[in-house]
Structure formats: structure tokens, C-alpha cells
Design a protein around this motif. Structure first.
Motif, PDB file in Angstrom:
ATOM      1  N   CYS A   1       5.247  -8.016  -7.366  1.00 33.85           N
ATOM      2  CA  CYS A   1       5.200  -7.061  -6.260  1.00 33.85           C
ATOM      3  C   CYS A   1       6.598  -6.624  -5.860  1.00 33.85           C
ATOM      4  N   VAL A   2       6.645  -5.462  -5.199  1.00 28.95           N
ATOM      5  CA  VAL A   2       7.862  -4.931  -4.588  1.00 28.95           C
ATOM      6  C   VAL A   2       7.509  -4.585  -3.145  1.00 28.95           C
ATOM      7  N   PRO A   3       7.940  -5.392  -2.164  1.00 28.34           N
ATOM      8  CA  PRO A   3       7.598  -5.113  -0.762  1.00 28.34           C
ATOM      9  C   PRO A   3       8.217  -3.799  -0.285  1.00 28.34           C
ATOM     10  N   PRO A   4       7.691  -3.228   0.791  1.00 26.58           N
ATOM     11  CA  PRO A   4       8.272  -2.005   1.349  1.00 26.58           C
ATOM     12  C   PRO A   4       9.732  -2.207   1.742  1.00 26.58           C
ATOM     13  N   LEU A   5      10.530  -1.169   1.547  1.00 25.26           N
ATOM     14  CA  LEU A   5      11.947  -1.225   1.872  1.00 25.26           C
ATOM     15  C   LEU A   5      12.147  -1.238   3.387  1.00 25.26           C
ATOM     16  N   GLY A   6      13.114  -2.005   3.834  1.00 20.86           N
ATOM     17  CA  GLY A   6      13.496  -1.980   5.231  1.00 20.86           C
ATOM     18  C   GLY A   6      12.578  -2.740   6.165  1.00 20.86           C
ATOM     19  N   ILE A   7      11.637  -3.499   5.617  1.00 18.69           N
ATOM     20  CA  ILE A   7      10.711  -4.290   6.426  1.00 18.69           C
ATOM     21  C   ILE A   7      10.850  -5.750   6.008  1.00 18.69           C
TER      22      ILE A   7
ATOM     23  N   GLU B   1       0.831  -1.205   0.000  1.00 15.21           N
ATOM     24  CA  GLU B   1       0.000   0.000   0.000  1.00 15.21           C
ATOM     25  C   GLU B   1       0.868   1.259   0.000  1.00 15.21           C
ATOM     26  N   GLU B   2       1.793   1.295  -0.960  1.00 13.04           N
ATOM     27  CA  GLU B   2       2.686   2.445  -1.136  1.00 13.04           C
ATOM     28  C   GLU B   2       2.404   3.073  -2.502  1.00 13.04           C
ATOM     29  N   GLU B   3       1.705   4.176  -2.504  1.00 13.96           N
ATOM     30  CA  GLU B   3       1.283   4.788  -3.765  1.00 13.96           C
ATOM     31  C   GLU B   3       2.460   5.140  -4.672  1.00 13.96           C
ATOM     32  N   GLN B   4       3.589   5.534  -4.075  1.00 10.94           N
ATOM     33  CA  GLN B   4       4.713   5.994  -4.890  1.00 10.94           C
ATOM     34  C   GLN B   4       5.331   4.874  -5.723  1.00 10.94           C
TER      35      GLN B   4
END
Length: 222
Positions: A164-170, A133-136
Motif C-alpha cells: 500500500c501507499v497511504p495518502p500524502l500528508g496524512i 481510497e485514492e483512484e489516482q
């Protein structure tokens, strides 16, 4: 002394093989996409000479500049578009790429359908899901996915699976697991997920395509 491209490729392939053995999967179930974005032809050539045949690029224009000449020498190369695709570049992308990993909106469905009709090529596409859920980052919202898949199928677009590309750093594992479940729910086998830092985790959770750049090429070019 820095490692050669051949050594880096062998290391990545060994990790893929080891992870597949642990996961009780066959190594041939996982396609290694060598992400060559920002790297010049001279940096790509050693991997080609070492036998790598699937490559990923982020931008249509950059791929147009370096891949036609390389493909004359290596005609069996498969080229994947792994970056965002503007609708006005759809025809160029369809003419050049063998797979698109970033179908994420209805306007692109329409643009690709027109491009297929005009070029006579039908390129398999992964639907990119905004798993974190990262719009950017782009990608289709999970709630909108059923509608987009229906539109793609009505437009006769070959849907290869989800990306998909998961959120960075998580920790990425929960996101990969969620994407695998969503793919299963929709009867899709293809899962384009996992990059240099997390592709073994992605393979454990069902990745069929891993997009690896830094581990193969070293740090990005400019």
C-alpha cells in the motif's frame, strides 16, 4: 559536505535495527528495498559496493536500460518492480524482475499468468491495496480484495502479501495498521509498506518490506 551512499545506507539500516528492537522484531524480518528509480547506474553502484542487494524500480523500460549491465557485475541482486504495471508489459516484467509489488486488477492477473507460462518464471507478487481510497494511485479496492486474491491463486500466482501507499500528508499509522489487519485476515505475511518518510512507523506496524529511495539516494534524478 553531503553524505556518501555508504553513510546513508548505514543510517537507514541503523533506523531499521533500532525500530525492530523497539518493536521486538528481528532486523532480518524487514527487507530494505532501495528504490533506484530515476537514478543512473553510477548513482546505484556505490550502494551495490556497500552491500545493498535489493533494489526497486518503477518502470520496466527504465530497468531494462540500466540493470542488465549492473547484474553482470552483481549477479546476486534482487530487482523489485514497485511501480504500476501495464498488462502489455507483463512478460518483460516477469523476465526482468524477481518480485512485483503492484498486482491490482483481474486483467493483470491474466497477463501475468500468461507471462509465467511463456517465460517459465513464477515471480512472487504483492497485491496493491488502495488503502486510502485514492483512484489516482491505483490499487485494488478493499472490498474487491477477496475476489482478486482468489483469482490470483486460481491462476497459480505466488501471492507474497499486500502493498500500500497511504495518502500524502496524512498520518500513515492508521493506514499501516489497517493493512496489517487486512493481511492477517487473509493469512498473508508479506506487507510492503513504508517509504523514506515513514518506514519506522511501518516497521512498528508489521512491514516486511520497506521501499526507501530519497533517504538512500538523496533527491530524485530527472
Amino acid at each position: 559536505m553531503s553524505k556518501s551512499a555508504t553513510e546513508r545506507l548505514a543510517e537507514v539500516q541503523a533506523k531499521i535495527d533500532k525500530t525492530c528492537a523497539i518493536a521486538r522484531r528481528k532486523p532480518e524480518e524487514v527487507t530494505l528495498v532501495a528504490v533506484s528509480k530515476t537514478h543512473v547506474a553510477e548513482a546505484i553502484r556505490p550502494l551495490l559496493e556497500a552491500g545493498q542487494r535489493v533494489f526497486g524500480e518503477n518502470r520496466v523500460q527504465e530497468a531494462q536500460e540500466k540493470w542488465p549491465a549492473l547484474r553482470e557485475q552483481y549477479p546476486d541482486v534482487q530487482l523489485h518492480l514497485v511501480g504500476q504495471l501495464q498488462s502489455n508489459k507483463a512478460e518483460d516484467a516477469v523476465a526482468l524482475f524477481d518480485c512485483i509489488h503492484s498486482l491490482d486488477r483481474p486483467s493483470l492477473v491474466k497477463a501475468l499468468a500468461k507471462a509465467f507460462e511463456k517465460t517459465g518464471r513464477r515471480v512472487p507478487c504483492f497485491v496493491q491495496v488502495d488503502i486510502g481510497e485514492e483512484e489516482q494511485k491505483g490499487g485494488c479496492a478493499i472490498a474487491d480484495l477477496p475476489g482478486l486474491l482468489e483469482q490470483a491463486r486460481e491462476a497459480d500466482i505466488p501471492v507474497a502479501g499486500l502493498m500500500c501507499v497511504p495518502p500524502l500528508g496524512i498520518e500513515p499509522a492508521p493506514y499501516f495498521a489497517l493493512m496489517a489487519k487486512i493481511a492477517d485476515d487473509h493469512g498473508l505475511e508479506g506487507r510492503s509498506m513504508g517509504m523514506s518518510g515513514d518506514f519506522p512507523t511501518a516497521i512498528m506496524l508489521g512491514a516486511t518490506h520497506v521501499r526507501v529511495g530519497t533517504a538512500l539516494f538523496g533527491e530524485r534524478g530527472i
